[in-house]
Design a protein around this motif. Structure first.
Motif, PDB file in Angstrom:
ATOM      1  N   LEU A  56       4.998   6.056  -0.706  1.00  9.66           N
ATOM      2  CA  LEU A  56       4.084   7.181  -0.574  1.00  9.66           C
ATOM      3  C   LEU A  56       4.212   7.908   0.758  1.00  9.66           C
ATOM      4  CD1 LEU A  56       0.937   5.845  -2.384  1.00  9.66           C
ATOM      5  CD2 LEU A  56       2.400   7.746  -3.052  1.00  9.66           C
ATOM      6  N   TYR A  81      -8.142  14.530   7.468  1.00  7.34           N
ATOM      7  CA  TYR A  81      -7.067  14.489   6.463  1.00  7.34           C
ATOM      8  C   TYR A  81      -7.476  13.754   5.202  1.00  7.34           C
ATOM      9  CZ  TYR A  81      -6.253   9.965   8.731  1.00  7.34           C
ATOM     10  OH  TYR A  81      -6.405   8.718   9.272  1.00  7.34           O
ATOM     11  N   TRP A 121       0.832  -1.213   0.000  1.00 14.20           N
ATOM     12  CA  TRP A 121       0.000   0.000   0.000  1.00 14.20           C
ATOM     13  C   TRP A 121       0.862   1.256   0.000  1.00 14.20           C
ATOM     14  CZ3 TRP A 121       0.202   3.442   4.068  1.00 14.20           C
ATOM     15  CH2 TRP A 121       0.712   2.970   5.277  1.00 14.20           C
ATOM     16  N   GLN A 122       2.103   1.145   0.426  1.00 15.78           N
ATOM     17  CA  GLN A 122       3.014   2.287   0.319  1.00 15.78           C
ATOM     18  C   GLN A 122       3.559   2.436  -1.100  1.00 15.78           C
ATOM     19  OE1 GLN A 122       5.926   3.177   3.525  1.00 15.78           O
ATOM     20  NE2 GLN A 122       5.284   1.241   4.429  1.00 15.78           N
ATOM     21  N   GLY A 123       3.448   1.356  -1.886  1.00 17.35           N
ATOM     22  CA  GLY A 123       3.811   1.460  -3.303  1.00 17.35           C
ATOM     23  C   GLY A 123       5.245   1.136  -3.658  1.00 17.35           C
ATOM     24  N   PHE A 124       5.973   0.473  -2.789  1.00 22.70           N
ATOM     25  CA  PHE A 124       7.315   0.051  -3.239  1.00 22.70           C
ATOM     26  C   PHE A 124       7.329  -1.464  -3.410  1.00 22.70           C
ATOM     27  CE2 PHE A 124       9.240  -1.342   0.817  1.00 22.70           C
ATOM     28  CZ  PHE A 124       8.422  -0.726   1.745  1.00 22.70           C
ATOM     29  N   ASP A 125       8.301  -1.930  -4.152  1.00 22.16           N
ATOM     30  CA  ASP A 125       8.259  -3.268  -4.728  1.00 22.16           C
ATOM     31  C   ASP A 125       8.960  -4.291  -3.847  1.00 22.16           C
ATOM     32  OD1 ASP A 125       8.060  -5.329  -6.650  1.00 22.16           O
ATOM     33  OD2 ASP A 125      10.023  -4.812  -7.458  1.00 22.16           O
ATOM     34  N   ARG A 146      -7.637  -1.069  -1.687  1.00 20.18           N
ATOM     35  CA  ARG A 146      -8.898  -0.780  -2.369  1.00 20.18           C
ATOM     36  C   ARG A 146      -9.041   0.737  -2.421  1.00 20.18           C
ATOM     37  NH1 ARG A 146     -13.991  -0.539  -2.914  1.00 20.18           N
ATOM     38  NH2 ARG A 146     -14.244   0.495  -0.938  1.00 20.18           N
ATOM     39  N   SER A 147      -8.502   1.335  -3.449  1.00 18.20           N
ATOM     40  CA  SER A 147      -8.395   2.784  -3.393  1.00 18.20           C
ATOM     41  C   SER A 147      -8.880   3.460  -4.663  1.00 18.20           C
ATOM     42  CB  SER A 147      -6.937   3.161  -3.148  1.00 18.20           C
ATOM     43  OG  SER A 147      -6.177   2.762  -4.255  1.00 18.20           O
ATOM     44  N   LEU A 156      -5.408   5.965   1.435  1.00 18.76           N
ATOM     45  CA  LEU A 156      -4.384   5.002   1.837  1.00 18.76           C
ATOM     46  C   LEU A 156      -3.953   5.165   3.288  1.00 18.76           C
ATOM     47  CD1 LEU A 156      -2.244   4.742  -1.369  1.00 18.76           C
ATOM     48  CD2 LEU A 156      -3.636   2.976  -0.300  1.00 18.76           C
ATOM     49  N   LEU A 157      -4.287   6.269   3.915  1.00 21.07           N
ATOM     50  CA  LEU A 157      -3.897   6.430   5.318  1.00 21.07           C
ATOM     51  C   LEU A 157      -4.908   5.815   6.270  1.00 21.07           C
ATOM     52  CD1 LEU A 157      -2.338  10.009   5.255  1.00 21.07           C
ATOM     53  CD2 LEU A 157      -1.180   7.805   5.221  1.00 21.07           C
ATOM     54  N   GLY A 189       9.703   1.150  -7.918  1.00 15.99           N
ATOM     55  CA  GLY A 189      10.130   0.025  -7.103  1.00 15.99           C
ATOM     56  C   GLY A 189      10.667   0.403  -5.742  1.00 15.99           C
ATOM     57  N   ARG A 190      11.120   1.631  -5.579  1.00 16.96           N
ATOM     58  CA  ARG A 190      11.768   1.990  -4.319  1.00 16.96           C
ATOM     59  C   ARG A 190      11.112   3.147  -3.576  1.00 16.96           C
ATOM     60  NH1 ARG A 190      17.971   1.907  -6.489  1.00 16.96           N
ATOM     61  NH2 ARG A 190      17.123   3.722  -7.585  1.00 16.96           N
ATOM     62  N   SER A 191      10.583   4.104  -4.269  1.00 16.35           N
ATOM     63  CA  SER A 191      10.005   5.241  -3.560  1.00 16.35           C
ATOM     64  C   SER A 191       8.661   4.841  -2.940  1.00 16.35           C
ATOM     65  CB  SER A 191       9.820   6.421  -4.508  1.00 16.35           C
ATOM     66  OG  SER A 191       8.931   6.088  -5.534  1.00 16.35           O
ATOM     67  N   ARG A 232      -4.381  -5.879   1.354  1.00 20.38           N
ATOM     68  CA  ARG A 232      -5.282  -5.710   0.217  1.00 20.38           C
ATOM     69  C   ARG A 232      -5.579  -4.219   0.089  1.00 20.38           C
ATOM     70  NH1 ARG A 232      -8.357  -9.157  -2.725  1.00 20.38           N
ATOM     71  NH2 ARG A 232     -10.248  -8.257  -3.652  1.00 20.38           N
ATOM     72  N   GLN A 250      -2.876  10.307  -1.462  1.00 17.80           N
ATOM     73  CA  GLN A 250      -3.634   9.416  -0.582  1.00 17.80           C
ATOM     74  C   GLN A 250      -4.632   8.569  -1.371  1.00 17.80           C
ATOM     75  OE1 GLN A 250      -5.092  10.802   3.372  1.00 17.80           O
ATOM     76  NE2 GLN A 250      -4.388  12.817   2.731  1.00 17.80           N
TER      77      GLN A 250
END
Lengths: 335, 335, 335, 335, 335, 335
Positions: E251, E187, B216-220, B243-244, B251-252, E247-249, B241, E217
């Motif tokens: 959110l 937020y 969910w933070q988006g890194f691989d 769902r956004s 996402l928070l 792949g690395r950064s 999982r 978000q």
């Protein structure tokens, strides 16, 4: 019923044919797509050795397996490939490689492909799956600038080399199913269009549908099936997995070996990748394909003894039959 | 065979250890990742009570379970977290919480982490999985403006507090596997880079790979595994999982409880979410990870008695062995 | 100010150098990245002909243009390419092509690259942009199976051929900026890693950043800039446009000519494609790149006389300066 | 337990009711959602024929099946549809079609819907699932320009025609569950909002959740469930599959028959499409839906005898129970 | 005309107010959203110093600028934030910070917010934009486990602290426009719903629409505008850019400073990011918002003197007027 | 130069023709696509009134405008639409509507379309753009079940009604350019294929390319251009914007009026939406389309007086000329 499911023996040719037959049968396969290398199907012996073909059939019968097609990718590759080098030497019979002179290799490979058609007919199958190599594949990046005439010459050379081969196929009542694949004269949708044009759409040239080569190139297997629906002679369920959103992996693969996680795509066990199989099978039903479905199993990250039976189960589950009547017929059952 | 599959007992610590062991064994798990809370593994008793460790081992043996790692997330969290409040009181042993004075709590927690290393060594395992808390996590939104020196001080404080702890780990021959996780000193790729730098890449600090926090933070996860491949000490198969795409969920998480469908992501039973497990397992093979694979099961929407055995089956299926030879070796089997 | 914006003259070499200089100047370019073909910069004449270099400088000065780099892609390509064929003959000076014997061509090209370093030094620039060709590019599809030793030999051959060239670069105080590009020894992220390793990361080998070759392969230009930030010697703003969701076009391009709408990607005028330029320029600022930004203009679908000034405006707009202080400094101005 | 799983008999009405009951029971279904066509449930006979209802119940009991809802889509469709034509004739009982005069058809259909409520009450269920048709659906493309008053009149006509029907539902203690579906007064999120407003949010009008109609229109089933959570009276697990990235297929379906691979979307066997079922089931748990889950099976590409049991297994697997306590409760078990 | 476009002075408070006014006017702005820090608008002086307000108005008039709103984010932040630390000290007036005792800081900040309402009324504007801080933001990661009562207490504390402030707003005829933003009580979408509930939807609490905080978000600015359309009191055109497919950064930003290319998102000059501005402006038209559009300019990678006029041009271009009649009216002009 | 850019007058027919001509000319348009409604072009008067056509030409010449095509969407719509109702009455001349009997309306509309061909010829243009309506569009949702024969009858009816019209087009040397559009006999790719088949691919039936109708249906404008490249008679640059990831908006539009932000897509000013215009224009160049490019401007959210000149600038910028030689020709300029 539905279509038989076969195992392509090409990736098992380090094992004796009979052992592969035994295992495939035990796993539940309905038949084999037999590779013309290893001891699986030796074209020269098939044409010259009494009983060779009969003994092969006996092995199949013993294990209750059918066979509807022979495959000769490796020899086909050498017929009009460029350049010819150690990679070919590694995959060709010594007598075809000979002294390694490229043109000699190409001619001997062409002779052997003609023999393959003859052997297939003897063996009682009317299709041969395979490759062609390509005189122009190596120019794919278009740099140094590739003149369009060079491309045209490439397709013409393919036609010039393959028309005589296909004549023998015609004579034998066998058709050649070209697997659209990088390094072949046809490797995507539009090169397939052009390769068919190059030989005047002659009937002897058909296609082996293997969508694993399509997904990382980005063209749609269903579109391919629909548009070439009258050319689909055979189906190989090989699978590819794409992993290209990590910032570093590239779709050209970085010369990295199969199975390296840095590659942008890889072959994987059927069902573990990104081929839209469900759409493919539905479309195969829609276009009326009724030949065998062959599992071509390649996965550098999984033991093949685990993968082959799992892939069969995966394919079996998708190989469903369409209904005989429309579902909304039930709405009008009133009177 | 292949790697053992264990169950992390942290989410089952309301049940007696022996009952968890019995159930895990019946479901088919190969072992346990034992949590240092509840009665599962009590560090103080392990170090002071005769036979405590032996009796734990007996329970494991009785149920035919292995154990390769202890986990002490809760105490670790308190070692350098900020602020310290009722949330910590709820998860800490009373003697560690004491009067609740933050600095006292942190020091007692640090002492207990040192003891955890000692107890692990006694118990015969050489890894402890856990958390660290973070002096700067709460500034993650960067508003009010967070001076970069404040960030630097945060990493330094982590180093100052943890180097003495890691000294004991070194003495005991045990390594600490930090689970990269929001609220820890390392919660993503670049904070992991910086946390390792903060302690001079000392060997005692390794990583627990739990990709549920990455997706969910988006890194691989695969990039993480590859780049930190020499630091991966343990693997937790927890799942998330996302769902956004509904226009409203964020996402928070909106301070909404786990399981609320308005959340932008959630923990779910392993295999029900968006971790690219197949790629992860293939990469674990590629980097040669041969330790246990532990199911950390959290799902606010599913009964755990259903989820735990299902997750085991899911993981077992992915935990396949790579082949010993290249598949295209079969092409060159001619001579 | 900020970085100068130059025009790469390679795609304009059918026009006399002075005419290109005049047009570039009128459009507002700050300088030229001069190609070593056509009459733009002739390495042999530069080293042998009195005043040749002075006259080039005079043309530049007359049009108020700077020059910070020479480019010799075409000769570089021939130094270790395979196979060598008519495509090379079309782009090489006759004296380098000679009798067309491949090894002779490669050696003469290598000699000429050494001379290019010498001429660059004479001309007063310390960087040469260019290509290397590759002994193994043509095996990119990995079929026929490409043994890993063949790949290793390829990188070694590159090192063996280029170390002596780079020795001359070192002697001259000039660095070589390899453009990562299909058909070169490095064409993506991981091949760049390996090419740098092959020459022991010697300082003389740097990189020309041209992201047009990255976007259709699927790797991230920003990641490339960050990870190779100490190797980025020059920037080419060439652009690519991907169109691969139509079911039929493929990323390998189908041997179709540039500009054909059936191709899966194409070069287009800078700003008309999918390179994430804004992110690239921000990262160039972040890594402190302060050299020229060069427009390499290629677009088979647009007249270059329209494209070149438009591209300049596009790049000028992105070539902004970062601030000297943090924006949130303003929040703390109270006392 | 958990919610019962039923089979909707609408697509099986060409078979005798008892045969469908037998098969459903053998496959393991818990009950039936019975269609009011074929011989499955004949509203007129139910209200007039002694023992009709008792005999239906006996069939259910014999096969150990429950029934919680009747469905009368076909008659409902005719109540306020426009235009009325041969399509309606094909799906209506002859006595409702009569002479085919549109207004007569609508009125007779409305009468029959009132009877359906009465029959449902007699049968012992308190919900009827169905359609309404729409006076304005055919203007959906907004060309020729559709005046907003025409739209308003459409909703008003729906209210005028359905309020009297819903009055009978109220009288009988039965609620009507409208299936949001193209050609109905409500076919997406915002038309559902407006249809509910049109009847003043009267309690008798609820919703049948069938997300197969949502996914190709692009709105989110979970959002629908959450926002209309107090109106969800029933759930149909029908499935749709979207295939629209091939450049040629369109989401409106091109008048192509179901199962044609050129369509942009299609109905498929539950679990073979793009409905986010896992999210839907989790949300059904979250909103406390405790009624039946009904498999509405339609797939023009699969034999229904294969599909129906497979769909049951798929749904059974998702129909899991949420836990009774929070998982992180285990972290605080210390004291 | 249409809505006025203003510049928010908060990021320019290191400069004297008059200089900012002069520059904004020269760039073409219609007015200012004046920050209550620096010398831009000093609440205490405004309420106590004769002519302070008149002199501010004179500066505006001199530069032909309007003002429709005051902004006091920094003081608002301190009213119910937790923890209170050096970050707050950096942004608060010394007399509000005082001895830094958290509760004292919060109370003094609340007093000052009440004064801000009074000063706004004096100044002739009826809206104050700002922040609230949050007692529970720091628990956003939900670990250590955050009891739901703790969340509830947080909203209650917000209500308890802000109701008395809003009473003064009511008294003065001024409304407070909360900027939904990480670290505030609201937020995202669902926390906004809950914050409004917490104060009983009292009219004094409205919203400042700043979508830069929404895009990373993952919730939709248009949905936000539509659903809270009766609460939108002001609009800030701040911009964010997401870069998270490398792949690395991540959110959450990795504690990296603004402008670092490794961050997963960043603030950028309006028009350089991923806010769907066109949809936002169309929706602002649709909901009838007719207040000012304010450029809040933050970009750690661009000089603000370049950015501010460019952003004005960008916003001006989007700030278009809807038509007075429907376009298809022209089709019916026949008679 | 390149292709002329025209303004379609259909959405301006509430204004006198001369005023539209004047404005278009002032904005810089090269010509008009004249609508056959309002006073813009009255087919009956053109055929019967002396000097009518000459006077129209004079207006054009006075404003330096060209005209290459007439458009008669509204009358065309009525030729085989179903049902015929108040929507048609609103857009038809009273004498065509007559008593409103559907079949009479269709026949009078057909007569008028024949006259349109005659008037076009008189006017000196050889193309008429327009609609056809459809006998089967209203069955698009396929429920109630639409028998395939009903679909076939629909295409046949189109052929039967339009062949006699097209005969007159042939006689006059004029071709009809059908705009593929929902509610027409062809509304997407496959219905276009079938409509062309229905009239035997007769030359008189061509296509008007208006991609605004394609993007929300999900098929590719470039594919359409390529495959129907010999049928593209005219181009309308109308634009659509899709907004369907908010969970609630649907692609069918919810009967909401144009401009409502809850719609899933909308018409917007050219350049403000999601048509891939750059790819379209490049493909128009590639297929050699050399007719006019017409701006069809519809945007319920923008004043048309702002939109029309802006759209012209947008289109002008894309309407670039391809080069006369290949760019890589410059690489071979050596000898």
């Amino acid at each position: 019923m539905s279509r038989p499911i076969t195992l392509f023996t090409g990736q098992w040719a380090d094992l004796p044919f009979e052992e592969v037959a035994r295992m495939a049968s035990e796993w539940g396969y309905d038949g084999l797509e037999i590779a013309c290398w290893g001891d699986h199907f030796e074209v020269d012996r098939a044409l010259t050795e009494e009983n060779y073909i009969r003994r092969k059939r006996e092995v199949l019968e013993k294990h209750n397996l059918g066979c509807w097609v022979l495959s000769n990718h490796l020899l086909g590759q050498a017929t009009c490939d460029y350049p010819i080098d150690e990679r070919h030497r590694n995959i060709l019979p010594p007598e075809v490689w000979g002294d390694g002179d490229p043109e000699g290799v190409r001619r001997r490979a062409a002779d052997r492909m003609r023999d393959t058609a003859r052997a297939a007919a003897e063996f009682g199958v009317d299709k041969v799956v395979g490759f062609t190599g390509s005189p122009i594949w190596y120019t794919v990046a278009m740099f140094p600038p590739t003149p369009d005439e060079m491309v045209q010459r490439g397709y013409q050379e393919f036609a010039d080399r393959w028309n005589p081969i296909l004549d023998v196929f015609d004579d034998c009542g066998v058709r050649f199913a070209l697997e659209v694949h990088p390094t072949e004269i046809a490797y995507d949708y539009w090169t397939t269009v052009r390769a068919l044009e190059a030989v005047g759409h002659r009937r002897a040239l058909g296609l082996n549908f293997d969508p694993s080569h399509y997904v990382w190139q980005g063209f749609d297997p269903v579109t391919f099936l629909w548009d070439f629906r009258d050319r689909i002679l055979h189906v190989d369920c090989k699978e590819a997995r794409v992993r290209s959103n990590d910032g570093r992996s590239g779709l050209l693969g970085s010369h990295l070996p199969w199975g390296d996680p840095r590659r942008g795509w890889d072959f994987v066990s059927t069902g573990h990748g990104h081929v839209p199989w469900e759409d493919c099978f539905r479309t195969l039903n829609a276009i009326g394909y009724d030949g065998p479905i062959s599992v071509e199993w390649e996965d550098a990250g999984m033991d093949r003894l685990r993968g082959a039976p799992e892939a069969l189960e995966f394919v079996r589950n998708l190989n469903f039959t369409p209904p005989s009547t429309a579902f909304d017929a039930a709405f009008g059952s009133e009177g």
